[in-house]
Structure formats: C-alpha cells, structure tokens
Design a protein around this motif. Structure first.
Motif, PDB file in Angstrom:
ATOM      1  N   THR A 373      31.331 151.617  -9.346  1.00 20.69           N
ATOM      2  CA  THR A 373      29.991 152.187  -9.143  1.00 20.69           C
ATOM      3  C   THR A 373      28.917 151.238  -9.652  1.00 20.69           C
ATOM      4  O   THR A 373      27.897 150.994  -8.981  1.00 20.69           O
ATOM      5  CB  THR A 373      29.862 153.544  -9.865  1.00 20.69           C
ATOM      6  OG1 THR A 373      30.860 154.443  -9.360  1.00 20.69           O
ATOM      7  CG2 THR A 373      28.487 154.146  -9.650  1.00 20.69           C
ATOM      8  N   VAL A 374      29.150 150.677 -10.851  1.00 19.74           N
ATOM      9  CA  VAL A 374      28.186 149.733 -11.442  1.00 19.74           C
ATOM     10  C   VAL A 374      28.028 148.517 -10.551  1.00 19.74           C
ATOM     11  O   VAL A 374      26.909 148.066 -10.275  1.00 19.74           O
ATOM     12  CB  VAL A 374      28.624 149.320 -12.862  1.00 19.74           C
ATOM     13  CG1 VAL A 374      27.773 148.159 -13.364  1.00 19.74           C
ATOM     14  CG2 VAL A 374      28.511 150.501 -13.820  1.00 19.74           C
ATOM     15  N   PHE A 375      29.148 147.982 -10.051  1.00 20.56           N
ATOM     16  CA  PHE A 375      29.026 146.772  -9.227  1.00 20.56           C
ATOM     17  C   PHE A 375      28.342 147.070  -7.894  1.00 20.56           C
ATOM     18  O   PHE A 375      27.604 146.216  -7.377  1.00 20.56           O
ATOM     19  CB  PHE A 375      30.389 146.132  -8.955  1.00 20.56           C
ATOM     20  CG  PHE A 375      30.256 144.855  -8.158  1.00 20.56           C
ATOM     21  CD1 PHE A 375      29.901 143.670  -8.788  1.00 20.56           C
ATOM     22  CD2 PHE A 375      30.410 144.847  -6.782  1.00 20.56           C
ATOM     23  CE1 PHE A 375      29.715 142.498  -8.062  1.00 20.56           C
ATOM     24  CE2 PHE A 375      30.231 143.680  -6.044  1.00 20.56           C
ATOM     25  CZ  PHE A 375      29.886 142.510  -6.696  1.00 20.56           C
ATOM     26  N   TYR A 376      28.585 148.244  -7.321  1.00 18.40           N
ATOM     27  CA  TYR A 376      27.944 148.601  -6.054  1.00 18.40           C
ATOM     28  C   TYR A 376      26.426 148.443  -6.170  1.00 18.40           C
ATOM     29  O   TYR A 376      25.783 147.789  -5.343  1.00 18.40           O
ATOM     30  CB  TYR A 376      28.316 150.033  -5.665  1.00 18.40           C
ATOM     31  CG  TYR A 376      27.719 150.484  -4.356  1.00 18.40           C
ATOM     32  CD1 TYR A 376      28.423 150.336  -3.163  1.00 18.40           C
ATOM     33  CD2 TYR A 376      26.440 151.054  -4.304  1.00 18.40           C
ATOM     34  CE1 TYR A 376      27.870 150.745  -1.951  1.00 18.40           C
ATOM     35  CE2 TYR A 376      25.885 151.459  -3.095  1.00 18.40           C
ATOM     36  CZ  TYR A 376      26.602 151.304  -1.925  1.00 18.40           C
ATOM     37  OH  TYR A 376      26.041 151.699  -0.736  1.00 18.40           O
ATOM     38  N   PHE A 377      25.851 149.021  -7.213  1.00 12.58           N
ATOM     39  CA  PHE A 377      24.396 148.936  -7.395  1.00 12.58           C
ATOM     40  C   PHE A 377      23.982 147.547  -7.896  1.00 12.58           C
ATOM     41  O   PHE A 377      22.876 147.088  -7.598  1.00 12.58           O
ATOM     42  CB  PHE A 377      23.927 150.018  -8.358  1.00 12.58           C
ATOM     43  CG  PHE A 377      23.993 151.401  -7.768  1.00 12.58           C
ATOM     44  CD1 PHE A 377      23.019 151.846  -6.891  1.00 12.58           C
ATOM     45  CD2 PHE A 377      25.053 152.248  -8.063  1.00 12.58           C
ATOM     46  CE1 PHE A 377      23.083 153.111  -6.329  1.00 12.58           C
ATOM     47  CE2 PHE A 377      25.124 153.516  -7.506  1.00 12.58           C
ATOM     48  CZ  PHE A 377      24.140 153.948  -6.637  1.00 12.58           C
ATOM     49  N   PHE A 378      24.869 146.876  -8.629  1.00 14.60           N
ATOM     50  CA  PHE A 378      24.585 145.531  -9.123  1.00 14.60           C
ATOM     51  C   PHE A 378      24.380 144.567  -7.956  1.00 14.60           C
ATOM     52  O   PHE A 378      23.490 143.703  -8.005  1.00 14.60           O
ATOM     53  CB  PHE A 378      25.743 145.060 -10.015  1.00 14.60           C
ATOM     54  CG  PHE A 378      25.560 143.686 -10.587  1.00 14.60           C
ATOM     55  CD1 PHE A 378      24.747 143.486 -11.701  1.00 14.60           C
ATOM     56  CD2 PHE A 378      26.201 142.585 -10.033  1.00 14.60           C
ATOM     57  CE1 PHE A 378      24.580 142.212 -12.236  1.00 14.60           C
ATOM     58  CE2 PHE A 378      26.035 141.320 -10.549  1.00 14.60           C
ATOM     59  CZ  PHE A 378      25.220 141.130 -11.664  1.00 14.60           C
ATOM     60  N   HIS A 379      25.180 144.724  -6.901  1.00 11.38           N
ATOM     61  CA  HIS A 379      25.055 143.843  -5.738  1.00 11.38           C
ATOM     62  C   HIS A 379      23.657 143.944  -5.121  1.00 11.38           C
ATOM     63  O   HIS A 379      23.020 142.921  -4.827  1.00 11.38           O
ATOM     64  CB  HIS A 379      26.112 144.201  -4.697  1.00 11.38           C
ATOM     65  CG  HIS A 379      25.904 143.524  -3.369  1.00 11.38           C
ATOM     66  ND1 HIS A 379      26.306 142.235  -3.121  1.00 11.38           N
ATOM     67  CD2 HIS A 379      25.302 143.960  -2.220  1.00 11.38           C
ATOM     68  CE1 HIS A 379      25.970 141.896  -1.879  1.00 11.38           C
ATOM     69  NE2 HIS A 379      25.366 142.923  -1.312  1.00 11.38           N
ATOM     70  N   PHE A 380      23.192 145.166  -4.926  1.00 10.48           N
ATOM     71  CA  PHE A 380      21.915 145.362  -4.233  1.00 10.48           C
ATOM     72  C   PHE A 380      20.702 145.124  -5.134  1.00 10.48           C
ATOM     73  O   PHE A 380      19.711 144.532  -4.688  1.00 10.48           O
ATOM     74  CB  PHE A 380      21.853 146.773  -3.648  1.00 10.48           C
ATOM     75  CG  PHE A 380      22.818 147.008  -2.531  1.00 10.48           C
ATOM     76  CD1 PHE A 380      22.634 146.410  -1.285  1.00 10.48           C
ATOM     77  CD2 PHE A 380      23.931 147.813  -2.709  1.00 10.48           C
ATOM     78  CE1 PHE A 380      23.528 146.620  -0.250  1.00 10.48           C
ATOM     79  CE2 PHE A 380      24.837 148.028  -1.681  1.00 10.48           C
ATOM     80  CZ  PHE A 380      24.640 147.427  -0.451  1.00 10.48           C
TER      81      PHE A 380
END
Length: 399
Positions: A373-380
């Motif tokens: 979940t953290v990486f999903y938003f980190f990418h954008f």
C-alpha cells in the motif's frame, strides 16, 4: 447487361451522395476510422480498446435480456436468477456470458490503464482522454459492484453489508450515507432496488462516455510506444492494417471468454453465492471478486475503517492527478529507466495487495499488504514528481 450494371452503380452512387450530403455517416466513418492515422509502432496493447468495445456490446445485449427476467426484491431476486438459468431459453448461457464478460472486461480495463501509465498516454494533449478513461473505470467498478449484489446470494448480501459499514465510517455524514445506500439499517428491498436502477442506468451512461473517450482520441491522435509524437509520414491508415490487428485481438478475447465460460467457470463465480442470502449466517471468508481484491486489501491494511476507505478510494483518485504529477517532457517508460523499474514494482504491489486481501491480512500478509500500500502511493506521489523534475532539468540544461 454492361449498360444496365453501370446505370445501377450510378444510381447507387447518387443515392449514397444524396444521403451523405444530408447525414454524412459514410464520410464520418471513412475519415474517423478507415483513414484515421495510426502510428506504425503501435503494438498489440493498442488492440485492448477494441476488445473492450466488443465485450461492452456483449454485456449490454445479455444484460437487457437478464433485466427483463429479473425481480429486484429480497423475496424474488434469487428465485428469478434460478428461473433465468433453468427456464429462460439459453438463460444459463446469457448469465454465464454476462458474469465472465464482466470479469474479463475489468481485467482488460486494468491492462488498458497500465498501457496508458507505461507509455505516458496521459500527457499533453491527451489529458482529457485520460480523465474520461478513468471516469469509465470508476463507472465500471460501481456497475460491477451493483451487479455483484443483484443475485442476492450469500456473498452478495454480505458484500452490500460491508460496503454499508465502510460508508458508515465516514465522519459526520457516514451514518446518513449508509442509510441512503441501504435504504435502512441493513441490506434489503431498498438496497436491491437502488442497485438495480444504478446498474441498469450506468451501463448506458458508460456507452456515452466511451463515445466521448473515442472522440477525444480522434481529436488528440493516438499515442505510440516510443512516446514521440509522430507525423502522418510515420503513420498508417487504420484500415486495413490496424483493423486486422483489432479483429485478431477480439478473436483472442472471444476464445478466452469462451474458455472461462465453459471450462473454468469457478474463476468468475463463488460457490457461496449459489446459496440464498441469509442475514443470520455470516460466511467464513467474505471477499469481493478478484478485480476488487487489491482495494479490499488496502481497506484492511489500515487499522481503522475510515483510513482504509480513504486508502482504497485514494488509490483510484490519485490516478486523476497523474498528468500533473508527471510533468516530464519524456513520455514513454522505455526511455525512463527509473519509471520503468517503479512501474514493475507498482504492478507487483497491486498483485500482492490482491493476494493479501484474499488472505484477509493475517500474519505476514498484513505486513506485506501495508508495504505494498505504501509503495503504491509512493510511486505516484514521490517517484513521478521526483523523476519529472530530474528529467526536466536534464532537458533544459541540454537545450
């Protein structure tokens, strides 16, 4: 004979000219489809749009027949579904086609979305095309959820119940929103009626937005894998070159759809939903269809309900900001190594979130789901703006 055939051709031509001068359908189709310039480098990912269009027509036709025989009440919904499968001529086939089509439609839509992210199809001048595509995604997800509840099996009932509780977690307006959604304190006749109308209405609204989406593509032009805006010299007419490609893509999609319907129906159905809804018996494992599992995983990853709801809604909402988060002059991830690596990790995190949602965030899956979940938003929110600034600086220094 020769004279009569030539006069017949002249008459046909004059009739077409008469009609075309008053209603230029033939001219429109020739300009916008047959002669529409497409980039030579467009790969098979560019055929997914044709697949989506074909299955949308299939869903509408099968859905109309199903709606004619469906009863949107607690007492009649499950019985009407059984009647469709057992008594309506080819009803079992139409319902199987509708369910499998919905599942594969969402899968193809995710693939279409990935293509847009990977090749930078959201950048100027295609921002509106991107936003309309995302609107289609949201409308399709709402339509799919409504359709999931309509059979009124065990999973349908408890899916509606979980959705109502998630809405209730919204501060201040939550309880009111839940009552409006459920038309009461728990799923019932009002819930079914609301969702049936929503499902039926959104299906036709989706067709209208698809028309706008296609019109936007024809105004802005089609992108290409290299990310470089090509001129007409580097393009080919849509017909016959890409019409054949699209036909091949639709044929492959039809084969996959047929295989799922007849050979692997368990991939798109749940055995628990073949039992009537029972509010007094909670299923052991309540989980949505596979295409909602990543968002279901986010919902569970946050320790409080409203936070989980914000994460799952934010996962879609952040996509609407992508044209303004990624301001790099470089479009395609083919020329952006960091973005390409981050995109691979983004896809992996999306898949992992689905697996974590399926395992209900227990044990190690809770840690893995939270990291994904953290990486999903980190990418954008981090990777895209950071890489954009870096690439802009390089281009500006070079110029």
């Amino acid at each position: 004979m020769t004279g009569s055939s030539s006069s017949d051709r002249e008459n046909d031509g004059s009739k077409q000219d008469w009609l075309d001068s008053r209603l230029p359908v033939r001219r429109f189709l020739t300009t916008q489809f047959r002669s529409f310039p497409m980039p030579r480098s467009a790969n098979m990912l560019w055929t997914v749009g044709a697949m989506l269009s074909a299955v949308l027509v299939l869903m509408l036709l099968s859905g109309l027949v199903l709606a004619m025989n469906y009863t949107p009440t607690v007492a009649g919904a499950f019985a009407s579904i059984e009647a469709i499968e057992r008594r309506v001529p080819s009803g079992w086939l139409l319902r199987s086609m509708h369910m499998a089509g919905a599942s594969l439609f969402l899968g193809a839509l995710y693939l279409h979305l990935f293509r847009g992210l990977y090749y930078g199809s959201y950048k100027k001048p295609r921002e509106l095309v991107w936003l309309l595509g995302l609107l289609l995604l949201v409308m399709t997800m709402i339509t799919a959820f409504a359709g999931y509840v309509l059979p009124w099996g065990q999973m349908s009932y408890w899916g509606a119940d979980i959705a109502g509780k998630a809405l209730a977690s919204i501060p201040v307006i939550g309880p009111f929103t839940e009552r409006v959604f459920l038309d009461g304190s728990q799923p019932g006749d009002g819930t079914l009626h609301h969702l049936f109308v929503l499902h039926f209405t959104l299906a036709f609204a989706i067709v209208a937005v698809v028309g706008l989406h296609v019109a936007g593509v024809h105004v802005a032009g089609s992108g290409n894998p290299s990310g470089v805006e090509s001129d007409r010299k580097g393009s080919l007419p849509f017909s016959p070159y890409f019409a054949i490609k699209d036909a091949l893509g639709v044929a492959v999609f039809a084969i996959v759809l047929t295989a799922v319907m007849f050979l692997f129906p368990d991939l798109v159905t749940e055995s628990a939903n073949y039992r009537p809804a029972n509010p007094l018996h909670t299923p052991t494992n309540i989980e949505p269809e596979w295409y909602f599992l990543p968002f279901f995983g986010m919902l569970q990853a946050i320790p409080f309900k409203f936070g989980g709801l914000m994460a799952s809604v934010g996962a879609v909402a952040v996509l609407f900001l992508v044209p303004w988060l990624d301001t790099s002059p470089v479009r395609s991830a083919r020329q952006r190594p960091l973005i390409r690596l981050s995109m691979i990790l983004l896809v992996a995190s999306f898949v992992v979130l689905g697996l974590a949602g399926q395992h209900h965030m227990k044990g190690i899956w809770l840690i893995i789901g939270r990291c994904a979940t953290v990486f999903y938003f980190f990418h954008f929110l981090v990777v895209l703006p950071f890489v954009s600034r870096r690439e802009r600086a390089v281009v500006e220094s070079a110029s």
